[in-house]
Design an enzyme around this catalytic site. Sequence first.
Site, PDB file in Angstrom:
ATOM      1  N   PRO A  12       0.784  -1.239   0.000  1.00 51.52           N
ATOM      2  CA  PRO A  12       0.000   0.000   0.000  1.00 51.52           C
ATOM      3  C   PRO A  12       0.809   1.279   0.000  1.00 51.52           C
ATOM      4  O   PRO A  12       0.230   2.362  -0.093  1.00 51.52           O
ATOM      5  CB  PRO A  12      -0.823  -0.116   1.285  1.00 51.52           C
TER       6      PRO A  12
ATOM      7  N   MET B  46     -11.321   2.075  -4.753  1.00 52.81           N
ATOM      8  CA  MET B  46     -11.588   2.972  -5.884  1.00 52.81           C
ATOM      9  C   MET B  46     -13.015   3.517  -5.857  1.00 52.81           C
ATOM     10  O   MET B  46     -13.686   3.600  -6.889  1.00 52.81           O
ATOM     11  CB  MET B  46     -11.319   2.241  -7.207  1.00 52.81           C
TER      12      MET B  46
ATOM     13  N   ASP C 272       2.553   0.693 -11.848  1.00 56.96           N
ATOM     14  CA  ASP C 272       1.260   1.355 -11.821  1.00 56.96           C
ATOM     15  C   ASP C 272       1.321   2.688 -11.081  1.00 56.96           C
ATOM     16  O   ASP C 272       2.273   2.980 -10.353  1.00 56.96           O
ATOM     17  CB  ASP C 272       0.222   0.454 -11.141  1.00 56.96           C
TER      18      ASP C 272
ATOM     19  N   LYS D  45      -2.946   4.019 -14.265  1.00 59.06           N
ATOM     20  CA  LYS D  45      -4.333   4.241 -14.665  1.00 59.06           C
ATOM     21  C   LYS D  45      -4.978   5.163 -13.643  1.00 59.06           C
ATOM     22  O   LYS D  45      -5.208   4.792 -12.508  1.00 59.06           O
ATOM     23  CB  LYS D  45      -5.102   2.924 -14.755  1.00 59.06           C
TER      24      LYS D  45
ATOM     25  N   THR E 117      -2.354  -6.096   0.681  1.00 57.80           N
ATOM     26  CA  THR E 117      -3.393  -5.389  -0.051  1.00 57.80           C
ATOM     27  C   THR E 117      -3.753  -4.085   0.637  1.00 57.80           C
ATOM     28  O   THR E 117      -3.576  -3.912   1.849  1.00 57.80           O
ATOM     29  CB  THR E 117      -4.642  -6.267  -0.218  1.00 57.80           C
TER      30      THR E 117
ATOM     31  N   GLY F 212       0.471  -1.755  -7.203  1.00 53.79           N
ATOM     32  CA  GLY F 212       0.138  -1.346  -5.847  1.00 53.79           C
ATOM     33  C   GLY F 212      -0.718  -2.399  -5.170  1.00 53.79           C
ATOM     34  O   GLY F 212      -1.552  -3.047  -5.799  1.00 53.79           O
ATOM     35  N   GLY F 213      -0.504  -2.585  -3.862  1.00 55.12           N
ATOM     36  CA  GLY F 213      -1.285  -3.575  -3.132  1.00 55.12           C
ATOM     37  C   GLY F 213      -0.905  -4.983  -3.526  1.00 55.12           C
ATOM     38  O   GLY F 213       0.266  -5.348  -3.589  1.00 55.12           O
ATOM     39  N   ASP F 214      -1.916  -5.784  -3.835  1.00 58.26           N
ATOM     40  CA  ASP F 214      -1.725  -7.184  -4.235  1.00 58.26           C
ATOM     41  C   ASP F 214      -2.183  -7.360  -5.684  1.00 58.26           C
ATOM     42  O   ASP F 214      -3.223  -6.814  -6.078  1.00 58.26           O
ATOM     43  CB  ASP F 214      -2.539  -8.100  -3.317  1.00 58.26           C
TER      44      ASP F 214
ATOM     45  N   ILE G 194      -5.930  -8.612  -6.169  1.00 59.48           N
ATOM     46  CA  ILE G 194      -7.080  -7.948  -5.552  1.00 59.48           C
ATOM     47  C   ILE G 194      -7.291  -6.619  -6.267  1.00 59.48           C
ATOM     48  O   ILE G 194      -6.633  -5.617  -5.984  1.00 59.48           O
ATOM     49  CB  ILE G 194      -6.883  -7.755  -4.031  1.00 59.48           C
TER      50      ILE G 194
END
Length: 300
Positions: free
Chosen positions: A52, A210, A75, A97, A158, A128-130, A133
């Site tokens: 994260p 998001m 990303d 994105k 995540t 980013g994160g996992d 997921i």
Amino acid sequence: MHDSRKKRPASAGQVFGPGGSASRAPGGGKDGSHGVAPQRGRGMVYLVGAGPGDPELLTLKAARLLQQADACIYDHLVSNDVLGLVRRNAELIYAGKEKSNHALPQAEINALLVALARKGKRVLRLKGGDPFIFGRGGEEMQFLAEHGVPFEVVPGVTSASGASTYGGIPLTHRDYAQACVFVTGHRKHGACDLDWPMLARRNQTVVVYMGVGQLAEICERLKAHGLPGDWPAAAVERATTRKQRVVTGTLTTLPGRAAHAGLEPPALIIVGEVVKLRGELGWFDSDAESLITHPEPAHA
């Protein structure tokens, strides 16, 4: 840390050794194993979770692969601190994105992963994160498998886990939540069409990825499907980083408070009675200016 590396490509360089790891490939090996090491001179793609934001939350395996990559496709949600750990002479390719602004369409990212691997490169797909997921890791893995490109997936912390932990909000608690549900507020075709009756159940925690842009709609939908207006809710911005901010409130008050605070992505929404524990368990926010919280009782 190394902020100047963001979105600035560098030249590719020498391939480093695998460090003794067993690299995964589509399908199983002849010995019945789940994967085989890539052939000498053959490229490899690593789908790696960057976590994260806090670089100390990287897995040891992810940190090693960051130092071994020839090319890194990363990303928007990969923090500058994590990006600064990528090998200095690796080629950096930004594929972020953001809302209405995709640096590279997904189809081009897929094609690029295959093209770089076929040049014999060790390709780091940093997410980013996992990766699995809401990270499109499954889609990219399918494409690699279809084109015969060997790959390996490295899980990451995540964002839901990072935001809740650093926000002092446990995702589960025996007194408040016996289940936890992850959903995305950004659907493939733009509509926020979720299973609202399921999400509006009690005794669970709902984490919305998001969804800050649809915060008001999400809160209204949850109320319309049975949750009371004073149901606890929170939003966590830039979790686990020095810029983390937490806004707490209720389904009725959170949208206005988040707007007043100027909360922006990346941020997660957490809904459930566990949010009431934030005032007691908020261990990370030591600077009062970084904390936007409202300790009023969640229920009258």
